[in-house]
Design a protein around this motif. Structure first.
Motif, PDB file in Angstrom:
ATOM      1  N   MET A 144       0.819  -1.210   0.000  1.00  0.00           N
ATOM      2  CA  MET A 144       0.000   0.000   0.000  1.00  0.00           C
ATOM      3  C   MET A 144       0.852   1.259   0.000  1.00  0.00           C
ATOM      4  O   MET A 144       0.507   2.265  -0.620  1.00  0.00           O
ATOM      5  CB  MET A 144      -0.929   0.004   1.217  1.00  0.00           C
ATOM      6  CG  MET A 144      -2.037  -1.025   1.187  1.00  0.00           C
ATOM      7  SD  MET A 144      -3.157  -0.823  -0.229  1.00  0.00           S
ATOM      8  CE  MET A 144      -2.595  -2.178  -1.291  1.00  0.00           C
ATOM      9  N   ARG A 145       1.961   1.222   0.694  1.00  0.00           N
ATOM     10  CA  ARG A 145       2.832   2.407   0.747  1.00  0.00           C
ATOM     11  C   ARG A 145       3.327   2.786  -0.644  1.00  0.00           C
ATOM     12  O   ARG A 145       3.545   3.960  -0.939  1.00  0.00           O
ATOM     13  CB  ARG A 145       4.046   2.124   1.642  1.00  0.00           C
ATOM     14  CG  ARG A 145       3.759   2.192   3.136  1.00  0.00           C
ATOM     15  CD  ARG A 145       5.042   2.365   3.908  1.00  0.00           C
ATOM     16  NE  ARG A 145       4.828   2.288   5.338  1.00  0.00           N
ATOM     17  CZ  ARG A 145       5.232   1.284   6.105  1.00  0.00           C
ATOM     18  NH1 ARG A 145       5.879   0.266   5.563  1.00  0.00           N
ATOM     19  NH2 ARG A 145       5.000   1.288   7.407  1.00  0.00           N
ATOM     20  N   ARG A 146       3.512   1.794  -1.507  1.00  0.00           N
ATOM     21  CA  ARG A 146       4.043   2.070  -2.844  1.00  0.00           C
ATOM     22  C   ARG A 146       3.010   2.709  -3.762  1.00  0.00           C
ATOM     23  O   ARG A 146       3.370   3.391  -4.714  1.00  0.00           O
ATOM     24  CB  ARG A 146       4.561   0.773  -3.480  1.00  0.00           C
ATOM     25  CG  ARG A 146       5.828   0.233  -2.831  1.00  0.00           C
ATOM     26  CD  ARG A 146       6.479  -0.841  -3.691  1.00  0.00           C
ATOM     27  NE  ARG A 146       5.676  -2.054  -3.767  1.00  0.00           N
ATOM     28  CZ  ARG A 146       5.791  -3.078  -2.927  1.00  0.00           C
ATOM     29  NH1 ARG A 146       6.678  -3.021  -1.942  1.00  0.00           N
ATOM     30  NH2 ARG A 146       5.040  -4.155  -3.060  1.00  0.00           N
ATOM     31  N   LYS A 147       1.726   2.487  -3.490  1.00  0.00           N
ATOM     32  CA  LYS A 147       0.720   2.988  -4.426  1.00  0.00           C
ATOM     33  C   LYS A 147      -0.400   3.802  -3.781  1.00  0.00           C
ATOM     34  O   LYS A 147      -1.259   4.329  -4.490  1.00  0.00           O
ATOM     35  CB  LYS A 147       0.102   1.819  -5.186  1.00  0.00           C
ATOM     36  CG  LYS A 147      -0.712   0.863  -4.342  1.00  0.00           C
ATOM     37  CD  LYS A 147      -1.317  -0.232  -5.219  1.00  0.00           C
ATOM     38  CE  LYS A 147      -2.187  -1.185  -4.414  1.00  0.00           C
ATOM     39  NZ  LYS A 147      -2.776  -2.229  -5.246  1.00  0.00           N
ATOM     40  N   ALA A 148      -0.400   3.918  -2.479  1.00  0.00           N
ATOM     41  CA  ALA A 148      -1.523   4.563  -1.802  1.00  0.00           C
ATOM     42  C   ALA A 148      -1.606   6.049  -2.129  1.00  0.00           C
ATOM     43  O   ALA A 148      -0.591   6.744  -2.230  1.00  0.00           O
ATOM     44  CB  ALA A 148      -1.410   4.361  -0.299  1.00  0.00           C
ATOM     45  N   THR A 149      -2.814   6.517  -2.283  1.00  0.00           N
ATOM     46  CA  THR A 149      -3.061   7.947  -2.379  1.00  0.00           C
ATOM     47  C   THR A 149      -3.234   8.481  -0.964  1.00  0.00           C
ATOM     48  O   THR A 149      -2.944   7.796   0.017  1.00  0.00           O
ATOM     49  CB  THR A 149      -4.341   8.206  -3.193  1.00  0.00           C
ATOM     50  OG1 THR A 149      -5.450   7.623  -2.505  1.00  0.00           O
ATOM     51  CG2 THR A 149      -4.231   7.606  -4.577  1.00  0.00           C
ATOM     52  N   ASP A 150      -3.739   9.690  -0.860  1.00  0.00           N
ATOM     53  CA  ASP A 150      -3.974  10.278   0.455  1.00  0.00           C
ATOM     54  C   ASP A 150      -5.247   9.742   1.103  1.00  0.00           C
ATOM     55  O   ASP A 150      -5.518  10.028   2.268  1.00  0.00           O
ATOM     56  CB  ASP A 150      -4.072  11.798   0.335  1.00  0.00           C
ATOM     57  CG  ASP A 150      -5.253  12.225  -0.535  1.00  0.00           C
ATOM     58  OD1 ASP A 150      -5.412  11.633  -1.632  1.00  0.00           O
ATOM     59  OD2 ASP A 150      -5.998  13.133  -0.158  1.00  0.00           O
ATOM     60  N   LEU A 151      -6.034   8.966   0.344  1.00  0.00           N
ATOM     61  CA  LEU A 151      -7.334   8.494   0.817  1.00  0.00           C
ATOM     62  C   LEU A 151      -7.439   6.991   0.579  1.00  0.00           C
ATOM     63  O   LEU A 151      -7.300   6.524  -0.554  1.00  0.00           O
ATOM     64  CB  LEU A 151      -8.445   9.232   0.068  1.00  0.00           C
ATOM     65  CG  LEU A 151      -9.884   9.010   0.515  1.00  0.00           C
ATOM     66  CD1 LEU A 151     -10.082   9.483   1.954  1.00  0.00           C
ATOM     67  CD2 LEU A 151     -10.845   9.749  -0.416  1.00  0.00           C
ATOM     68  N   VAL A 152      -7.684   6.223   1.643  1.00  0.00           N
ATOM     69  CA  VAL A 152      -7.726   4.765   1.555  1.00  0.00           C
ATOM     70  C   VAL A 152      -9.044   4.256   2.125  1.00  0.00           C
ATOM     71  O   VAL A 152      -9.449   4.644   3.227  1.00  0.00           O
ATOM     72  CB  VAL A 152      -6.546   4.125   2.323  1.00  0.00           C
ATOM     73  CG1 VAL A 152      -6.699   2.606   2.398  1.00  0.00           C
ATOM     74  CG2 VAL A 152      -5.227   4.478   1.650  1.00  0.00           C
ATOM     75  N   VAL A 153      -9.714   3.392   1.375  1.00  0.00           N
ATOM     76  CA  VAL A 153     -10.946   2.767   1.840  1.00  0.00           C
ATOM     77  C   VAL A 153     -10.721   1.266   1.944  1.00  0.00           C
ATOM     78  O   VAL A 153     -10.248   0.635   1.002  1.00  0.00           O
ATOM     79  CB  VAL A 153     -12.151   3.096   0.921  1.00  0.00           C
ATOM     80  CG1 VAL A 153     -11.856   2.803  -0.535  1.00  0.00           C
ATOM     81  CG2 VAL A 153     -13.387   2.338   1.373  1.00  0.00           C
ATOM     82  N   ILE A 154     -11.019   0.705   3.101  1.00  0.00           N
ATOM     83  CA  ILE A 154     -10.858  -0.728   3.344  1.00  0.00           C
ATOM     84  C   ILE A 154     -12.198  -1.411   3.097  1.00  0.00           C
ATOM     85  O   ILE A 154     -13.213  -1.040   3.687  1.00  0.00           O
ATOM     86  CB  ILE A 154     -10.368  -0.984   4.781  1.00  0.00           C
ATOM     87  CG1 ILE A 154      -9.005  -0.316   4.982  1.00  0.00           C
ATOM     88  CG2 ILE A 154     -10.290  -2.478   5.073  1.00  0.00           C
ATOM     89  CD1 ILE A 154      -8.517  -0.349   6.415  1.00  0.00           C
ATOM     90  N   ASP A 155     -12.175  -2.407   2.219  1.00  0.00           N
ATOM     91  CA  ASP A 155     -13.404  -3.096   1.838  1.00  0.00           C
ATOM     92  C   ASP A 155     -13.407  -4.511   2.420  1.00  0.00           C
ATOM     93  O   ASP A 155     -12.962  -5.465   1.792  1.00  0.00           O
ATOM     94  CB  ASP A 155     -13.527  -3.133   0.316  1.00  0.00           C
ATOM     95  CG  ASP A 155     -14.867  -3.692  -0.144  1.00  0.00           C
ATOM     96  OD1 ASP A 155     -15.661  -4.101   0.711  1.00  0.00           O
ATOM     97  OD2 ASP A 155     -15.102  -3.725  -1.371  1.00  0.00           O
TER      98      ASP A 155
END
Length: 218
Positions: free
Chosen positions: A93-104
């Motif tokens: 996730m650190r490599r591709k995460a934006t400033d906003l993360v939603v866990i499904d």
């Protein structure tokens, strides 16, 4: 691999884009009413191959973390796998995460079961969110659809006792909301009844807003 096309994009966009609506009212203004500008932040959650870059149009990405990224293959998924999340999920996730993360994660029931099970599941969701927060500081986190409990027929039928029970169920989920930065309710359409959808959407948005967080409906 299915190539991207304009037709598939338009057919799926309504169910695939998350729109910020922290202060938005879905009810259409009456004729002649002055329209007030609303702050908005639309995000792209689509997963089409060959999707064009939509950031040039102001449609930034949101990172969706699905359940299959949170457990090893063939795991039971009965409890959060903190070790796997720390060693496998978070680095990816650190490599591709934006400033906003939603866990499904949608398999821990928050209604329709015993109060003891619901309390345990609330704890599981909070643990999941707290783990991400501890290892990915600086991002905004939320949980897809689970808070508030998505409910179509209760707002449409508008029976007082049912509405009170639903609101009570949502109040019980406040510990999850407190562990998030953003609420991600689901407002997908199920039927052709536009008035029914509007009643459902307004009521679910009102329940989402009660937690005091920005609201990004899917």
């Amino acid at each position: 691999m299915i190539p991207f096309s304009r037709r598939t994009f338009l057919a799926s966009a309504a169910a695939s884009i998350s729109f910020a609506a922290a202060h938005h009212k879905l009810i259409t203004p009456s004729a002649g009413a002055a329209e007030q500008p609303q702050a908005s932040d639309a995000r792209n959650a689509m997963r089409f191959p060959d999707l064009p870059d939509l950031t040039r149009y102001g449609l930034k990405d949101v990172t969706v973390v699905y359940a299959n990224a949170l457990w090893p293959k063939k795991a039971t998924r009965s409890e959060p796998d903190i070790s796997f999340i720390r060693s496998e999920t978070i680095p990816r996730m650190r490599r591709k995460a934006t400033d906003l993360v939603v866990i499904d994660v949608e398999h821990w029931d928050l209604n329709g079961t015993s109060p003891d099970v619901i309390e345990r599941n609330i704890g599981r969701y909070v643990t999941l969110l707290d783990t991400f927060r501890a290892h990915m500081p600086g991002i905004r986190l939320g949980l897809y659809s689970m808070v508030p409990i998505r409910n179509y027929w209760t707002p449409v039928h508008a029976k007082s006792a049912e509405l009170t029970a639903w609101r009570s169920e949502n109040e019980r989920l406040k510990p999850i909301a407190d562990a998030t930065d953003v609420i991600f309710p689901s407002l997908y359409t199920f039927y052709d009844n536009r008035d029914g959808w509007l009643s459902y959407a307004n009521a679910n948005m009102a329940e989402a807003k009660q937690y005091g967080r920005p609201v990004y409906p899917f």
